[in-house]
Motif scaffolding. Structure first.
Motif, PDB file in Angstrom:
ATOM      1  N   ASP A   1      16.694  52.249  38.198  1.00 24.38           N
ATOM      2  CA  ASP A   1      16.932  52.438  36.772  1.00 24.38           C
ATOM      3  C   ASP A   1      18.301  51.914  36.320  1.00 24.38           C
ATOM      4  OD1 ASP A   1      18.101  54.444  38.278  1.00 24.38           O
ATOM      5  OD2 ASP A   1      17.760  56.019  36.808  1.00 24.38           O
ATOM      6  N   TRP A   2      19.109  51.383  37.229  1.00 21.13           N
ATOM      7  CA  TRP A   2      20.385  50.775  36.877  1.00 21.13           C
ATOM      8  C   TRP A   2      20.218  49.271  36.765  1.00 21.13           C
ATOM      9  CZ3 TRP A   2      25.292  53.005  36.132  1.00 21.13           C
ATOM     10  CH2 TRP A   2      25.336  54.395  36.283  1.00 21.13           C
ATOM     11  N   LYS A   3      21.006  48.671  35.877  1.00 22.98           N
ATOM     12  CA  LYS A   3      21.009  47.218  35.709  1.00 22.98           C
ATOM     13  C   LYS A   3      22.419  46.706  35.957  1.00 22.98           C
ATOM     14  CE  LYS A   3      17.259  47.442  32.452  1.00 22.98           C
ATOM     15  NZ  LYS A   3      16.906  47.641  31.090  1.00 22.98           N
ATOM     16  N   ILE A   4      22.522  45.416  36.192  1.00 19.67           N
ATOM     17  CA  ILE A   4      23.831  44.815  36.446  1.00 19.67           C
ATOM     18  C   ILE A   4      23.961  43.547  35.629  1.00 19.67           C
ATOM     19  CG2 ILE A   4      22.932  43.649  38.485  1.00 19.67           C
ATOM     20  CD1 ILE A   4      25.708  43.810  39.707  1.00 19.67           C
ATOM     21  N   VAL A   5      25.152  43.359  35.017  1.00 12.13           N
ATOM     22  CA  VAL A   5      25.435  42.136  34.266  1.00 12.13           C
ATOM     23  C   VAL A   5      26.878  41.722  34.536  1.00 12.13           C
ATOM     24  CG1 VAL A   5      23.762  42.488  32.401  1.00 12.13           C
ATOM     25  CG2 VAL A   5      26.052  43.450  32.188  1.00 12.13           C
ATOM     26  N   ALA A   6      27.131  40.442  34.466  1.00 13.71           N
ATOM     27  CA  ALA A   6      28.494  39.916  34.522  1.00 13.71           C
ATOM     28  C   ALA A   6      28.847  39.520  33.098  1.00 13.71           C
ATOM     29  CB  ALA A   6      28.565  38.722  35.461  1.00 13.71           C
ATOM     30  N   VAL A   7      29.960  40.033  32.590  1.00 14.56           N
ATOM     31  CA  VAL A   7      30.341  39.778  31.199  1.00 14.56           C
ATOM     32  C   VAL A   7      31.839  39.527  31.092  1.00 14.56           C
ATOM     33  CG1 VAL A   7      28.457  41.171  30.220  1.00 14.56           C
ATOM     34  CG2 VAL A   7      30.650  42.248  30.724  1.00 14.56           C
ATOM     35  N   THR A   8      32.238  39.027  29.944  1.00 14.76           N
ATOM     36  CA  THR A   8      33.656  38.907  29.614  1.00 14.76           C
ATOM     37  C   THR A   8      34.044  40.175  28.868  1.00 14.76           C
ATOM     38  OG1 THR A   8      33.468  36.514  29.430  1.00 14.76           O
ATOM     39  CG2 THR A   8      35.381  37.547  28.380  1.00 14.76           C
ATOM     40  N   ALA A   9      35.013  40.880  29.405  1.00  9.92           N
ATOM     41  CA  ALA A   9      35.465  42.137  28.790  1.00  9.92           C
ATOM     42  C   ALA A   9      36.822  41.934  28.139  1.00  9.92           C
ATOM     43  CB  ALA A   9      35.563  43.229  29.853  1.00  9.92           C
TER      44      ALA A   9
ATOM     45  N   ILE B   1      29.396  51.724  34.753  1.00 12.81           N
ATOM     46  CA  ILE B   1      30.465  51.550  35.733  1.00 12.81           C
ATOM     47  C   ILE B   1      30.900  50.098  35.606  1.00 12.81           C
ATOM     48  CG2 ILE B   1      31.098  51.540  38.168  1.00 12.81           C
ATOM     49  CD1 ILE B   1      28.845  53.616  38.590  1.00 12.81           C
ATOM     50  N   ILE B   2      32.178  49.900  35.319  1.00 13.78           N
ATOM     51  CA  ILE B   2      32.719  48.558  35.136  1.00 13.78           C
ATOM     52  C   ILE B   2      33.675  48.270  36.281  1.00 13.78           C
ATOM     53  CG2 ILE B   2      33.987  47.009  33.604  1.00 13.78           C
ATOM     54  CD1 ILE B   2      33.275  49.007  31.325  1.00 13.78           C
ATOM     55  N   ILE B   3      33.493  47.107  36.917  1.00 10.67           N
ATOM     56  CA  ILE B   3      34.362  46.711  38.022  1.00 10.67           C
ATOM     57  C   ILE B   3      35.120  45.465  37.595  1.00 10.67           C
ATOM     58  CG2 ILE B   3      34.477  46.001  40.429  1.00 10.67           C
ATOM     59  CD1 ILE B   3      31.820  47.495  40.841  1.00 10.67           C
ATOM     60  N   GLY B   4      36.438  45.627  37.500  1.00 10.21           N
ATOM     61  CA  GLY B   4      37.296  44.504  37.124  1.00 10.21           C
ATOM     62  C   GLY B   4      38.114  44.045  38.310  1.00 10.21           C
ATOM     63  N   ASP B   5      39.144  43.292  38.031  1.00 12.81           N
ATOM     64  CA  ASP B   5      40.023  42.766  39.067  1.00 12.81           C
ATOM     65  C   ASP B   5      40.984  43.852  39.538  1.00 12.81           C
ATOM     66  OD1 ASP B   5      41.327  41.085  40.807  1.00 12.81           O
ATOM     67  OD2 ASP B   5      42.516  40.089  39.248  1.00 12.81           O
ATOM     68  N   GLY B   6      40.577  44.592  40.548  1.00 17.83           N
ATOM     69  CA  GLY B   6      41.423  45.654  41.103  1.00 17.83           C
ATOM     70  C   GLY B   6      41.266  47.003  40.424  1.00 17.83           C
ATOM     71  N   TRP B   7      40.250  47.183  39.609  1.00 20.80           N
ATOM     72  CA  TRP B   7      40.044  48.475  38.942  1.00 20.80           C
ATOM     73  C   TRP B   7      38.557  48.734  38.729  1.00 20.80           C
ATOM     74  CZ3 TRP B   7      37.555  48.186  34.247  1.00 20.80           C
ATOM     75  CH2 TRP B   7      37.547  46.943  33.618  1.00 20.80           C
TER      76      TRP B   7
ATOM     77  N   PHE C   1      42.386  40.530  23.196  1.00 22.28           N
ATOM     78  CA  PHE C   1      43.394  40.590  24.266  1.00 22.28           C
ATOM     79  C   PHE C   1      42.827  41.314  25.484  1.00 22.28           C
ATOM     80  CE2 PHE C   1      43.834  44.292  21.622  1.00 22.28           C
ATOM     81  CZ  PHE C   1      44.068  45.324  22.490  1.00 22.28           C
ATOM     82  N   GLY C   2      43.497  41.153  26.610  1.00 27.22           N
ATOM     83  CA  GLY C   2      43.043  41.781  27.853  1.00 27.22           C
ATOM     84  C   GLY C   2      41.734  41.191  28.360  1.00 27.22           C
ATOM     85  N   VAL C   3      41.519  39.914  28.123  1.00 27.48           N
ATOM     86  CA  VAL C   3      40.241  39.281  28.462  1.00 27.48           C
ATOM     87  C   VAL C   3      40.143  39.036  29.975  1.00 27.48           C
ATOM     88  CG1 VAL C   3      38.785  37.264  28.090  1.00 27.48           C
ATOM     89  CG2 VAL C   3      40.160  38.167  26.211  1.00 27.48           C
ATOM     90  N   GLN C   4      39.011  39.449  30.561  1.00 26.86           N
ATOM     91  CA  GLN C   4      38.719  39.146  31.967  1.00 26.86           C
ATOM     92  C   GLN C   4      37.233  39.278  32.240  1.00 26.86           C
ATOM     93  OE1 GLN C   4      39.704  42.335  35.047  1.00 26.86           O
ATOM     94  NE2 GLN C   4      41.171  42.803  33.413  1.00 26.86           N
ATOM     95  N   GLU C   5      36.808  38.621  33.308  1.00 27.79           N
ATOM     96  CA  GLU C   5      35.412  38.696  33.728  1.00 27.79           C
ATOM     97  C   GLU C   5      35.227  39.974  34.548  1.00 27.79           C
ATOM     98  OE1 GLU C   5      33.106  36.434  32.676  1.00 27.79           O
ATOM     99  OE2 GLU C   5      34.810  35.655  31.530  1.00 27.79           O
ATOM    100  N   VAL C   6      34.156  40.717  34.263  1.00 27.81           N
ATOM    101  CA  VAL C   6      33.884  41.967  34.975  1.00 27.81           C
ATOM    102  C   VAL C   6      32.402  42.052  35.332  1.00 27.81           C
ATOM    103  CG1 VAL C   6      35.764  43.219  33.831  1.00 27.81           C
ATOM    104  CG2 VAL C   6      33.468  43.283  32.845  1.00 27.81           C
ATOM    105  N   ILE C   7      32.108  42.958  36.239  1.00 26.97           N
ATOM    106  CA  ILE C   7      30.732  43.285  36.598  1.00 26.97           C
ATOM    107  C   ILE C   7      30.449  44.665  36.010  1.00 26.97           C
ATOM    108  CG2 ILE C   7      29.117  43.739  38.485  1.00 26.97           C
ATOM    109  CD1 ILE C   7      30.037  40.851  38.380  1.00 26.97           C
ATOM    110  N   VAL C   8      29.327  44.786  35.308  1.00 27.33           N
ATOM    111  CA  VAL C   8      28.972  46.055  34.673  1.00 27.33           C
ATOM    112  C   VAL C   8      27.637  46.537  35.229  1.00 27.33           C
ATOM    113  CG1 VAL C   8      28.425  47.217  32.503  1.00 27.33           C
ATOM    114  CG2 VAL C   8      30.186  45.431  32.555  1.00 27.33           C
ATOM    115  N   PHE C   9      27.647  47.763  35.735  1.00 25.85           N
ATOM    116  CA  PHE C   9      26.424  48.463  36.121  1.00 25.85           C
ATOM    117  C   PHE C   9      26.154  49.445  35.001  1.00 25.85           C
ATOM    118  CE2 PHE C   9      28.582  47.219  39.956  1.00 25.85           C
ATOM    119  CZ  PHE C   9      27.568  46.750  40.772  1.00 25.85           C
TER     120      PHE C   9
END
Length: 162
Positions: free
Chosen positions: A74-82, A128-134, A149-157
């Motif tokens: 029931d969880w999904k995963i996407v890669a997005v710009t946060a 759940i968001i996984i960024g660069d070191g957080w 501002f604070g733009v980075q690529e993240v993985i979102v579950f």
């Protein structure tokens, strides 16, 4: 002398032919038969490997990233710009559309409230968001399209909550 040489040559040819036929149709079968069986066995082995490879390929075609990561169905995963989210720090005027004290779904912003594109991640989804070191955990309760501002690529579950 020529007659003797002709007889000798004919005799040698006949003996050679006899040895050739004996080898090919008699004694030679002892060598040819195992060779044919070995080639047949090798062909069967290759066929078995081909069938196994096709089975593995079919199994791999059905594997999703969720399967590889062990994510529940029931969880999904996407890669997005946060981008950064700070609706209460609206000094720049770009952190909130109107009232910074109320999110898009009508709750007060607080830690754990996450702004999303509701076309991609529905409101009220657990995230759940996984960024660069957080890593950040929260709930999709706001919309955020103006942040720059604070733009980075993240993985979102995320998991939709009905």
């Amino acid at each position: 002398m020529k007659v003797k040489n002709r007889k000798t040559n004919t005799l040698l040819i006949l003996i050679s032919l006899a040895i050739f036929f004996f080898f090919m149709f008699g004694f030679g079968k002892l060598f040819v038969k195992p060779l044919k069986e070995e080639l047949y066995a090798e062909q069967l082995k290759n066929l078995d490997l081909t069938i196994e490879n096709e089975k593995l390929i079919k199994q791999l075609e059905n594997i999703t990233i969720e399967d590889l990561l062990g994510i529940p169905e029931d969880w999904k995963i996407v890669a997005v710009t946060a981008t950064a989210y700070a609706p209460l720090d609206n000094r720049s005027g770009i952190c909130a559309d109107s009232n910074p004290n109320v999110t898009a779904v009508g709750v007060k912003p607080k830690p754990g409230v996450i702004a999303v594109n509701p076309d991609l991640i529905p409101y009220h989804s657990k995230m759940i968001i996984i960024g660069d070191g957080w890593i950040e955990e929260g709930i999709a309760l706001d919309t955020g399209g103006k942040m720059k501002f604070g733009v980075q690529e993240v993985i979102v579950f995320f998991r939709e909550v009905n």
